[in-house]
Design an enzyme around this catalytic site. Sequence first.
Site, short mmCIF file in Angstrom:
data_model
loop_
_atom_site.label_atom_id
_atom_site.label_comp_id
_atom_site.label_asym_id
_atom_site.label_seq_id
_atom_site.Cartn_x
_atom_site.Cartn_y
_atom_site.Cartn_z
CE1 TYR A 107 -4.16 0.35 -0.70
CE2 TYR A 107 -4.22 -1.67 0.91
CZ TYR A 107 -5.39 -0.62 0.11
OH TYR A 107 -5.61 -0.89 -0.32
CD GLU A 137 -4.52 5.27 0.22
OE1 GLU A 137 -4.73 6.09 1.24
OE2 GLU A 137 -5.46 3.99 0.93
CG ASP A 172 -7.90 8.64 -24.39
OD1 ASP A 172 -6.81 8.23 -24.57
OD2 ASP A 172 -8.86 8.54 -24.39
CB THR A 210 -4.57 2.68 -21.97
OG1 THR A 210 -4.45 2.63 -23.23
CG2 THR A 210 -5.08 3.04 -21.38
CE LYS A 247 -6.37 0.35 -24.97
NZ LYS A 247 -6.77 1.34 -24.57
NE ARG A 250 -5.73 -5.30 -19.36
CZ ARG A 250 -7.09 -5.31 -20.95
NH1 ARG A 250 -7.25 -4.29 -20.78
NH2 ARG A 250 -6.51 -5.32 -21.71
N1 DSN Z 1 -11.73 -0.72 -25.26
C1 DSN Z 1 -11.33 0.10 -25.19
C2 DSN Z 1 -10.70 -0.92 -27.09
O1 DSN Z 1 -10.99 -1.89 -27.42
O2 DSN Z 1 -10.44 0.17 -27.96
C3 DSN Z 1 -10.39 1.31 -25.10
O3 DSN Z 1 -11.72 1.44 -23.91
#
Ligand code: DSN
Length: 415
Positions: free
Chosen positions: A51, A53, A197, A223, A226, A232
Amino acid sequence: MSILSTQDPDVAKAIADDERRLVDELVLIASENYASAAVREATGSVMTNKYAEGYPGRRYYAGTEFVDRVEILAQERAKELFGCDHANVQPHSGSQANMAAYFAKLSPEDVVLGMRLDQGGHLTHGSPVNFSGRLYDFVSYGLNRETELIDYDEVEELAKKYRPKLIVCGATAYPREIDFERFGAIAKETGALLMADIAHIAGLIAGGVHQSPIPVADIVTTTTHKTLRGPRGAMIMCKEEHRKSIDSAVFPRVQGGPFMHQIAAKAVAFKEALQPEFKEYARRIVENAKALASGLSAGGLRIISGGTDNHLMLVDLTPLGVNGREAQDGLRAAGIITNRNSIPFDKLPPMVTSGLRLGTPALSSRDMGVQEMARVADFILEALHGLDDPVELQRIRGRVADFAGAYPAPGVTDA
Ligand code: DSN
């Protein structure tokens, strides 16, 4: 025998089956990738226990000296990778990153401009079923019907008319380069803050094959799993003047204890993305997407906007007389993993759709190139033409497994 398979054979078996799937199948979901063995080792580390925080040097718990070290490494590497003033690496997910960015800068009912979900935006860009659309007064922009490209003139008109406090750019299903400079100019002219984004294209930006929003955007969310190929999770980058409001929006307003094992893995992924090989990887993702799009187009499918500049393409299945759900299910039976997706101005509902979204980040991680993309296009076309024939789909599945199995699956075959 692993400890997990002895203690919990049910979960161990499900994981082993998923590993097999990741080797035998062709993953074409544009938002998925293969995190490296090093990234996965960090996510499975003891830092899941801690933890912490707060932020490095300002925690609410003792025993944080080592997690502080990884969080600082992640921040510094993110700053080097993207050239931003500040990086908050704590958001657990893209949605939470966007929520924190909105909480930092907006009050309920403020006007925000974002891209329509059914034309490529994200749930958190103002969809009425999402907190964003419920809390704020979103006005949506979309695509030009003829070109199927973002209608920047419409964005400008809407910004002048509604004077949003924030303009959100970035997409989850848009195959063309986003003109962040144009968004920056519109935001400047209308006195709005600009948030980009970049969840889908972060790896392409880090690899230098897509223009970066960092010079023009106040806030950039992404994110990390990707095209960036990390664990993740997510992060928020911002200009120095927004640092304080972003940090306090992430913690304590939106989140509690950060996932330190994920932050350690983000640090590992950012180091990987700083290597020269990552630039080559990013270049290959785009080259492969173009090759796959042209193979599918030669096979009679319509590619939305006529092609792609990035890692994904949207395929209009209408010429084949099948819908997105039928195509997704049939391809899945053939070992080809995709997701159905609305196409611009789709006449079918979102649970059915007229299209498929296909992306090349995962296959490019398996060292596939343009020649392999020609084979992948052939597999897809064969399966789409054989949707009514389960035996044929099964036969294709066997050939797909033979083909895919010859390529390394990072973090799986080398773990
Ligand atoms: N669900 C993701 C995607 O596949 O693009 C985006 O949040």
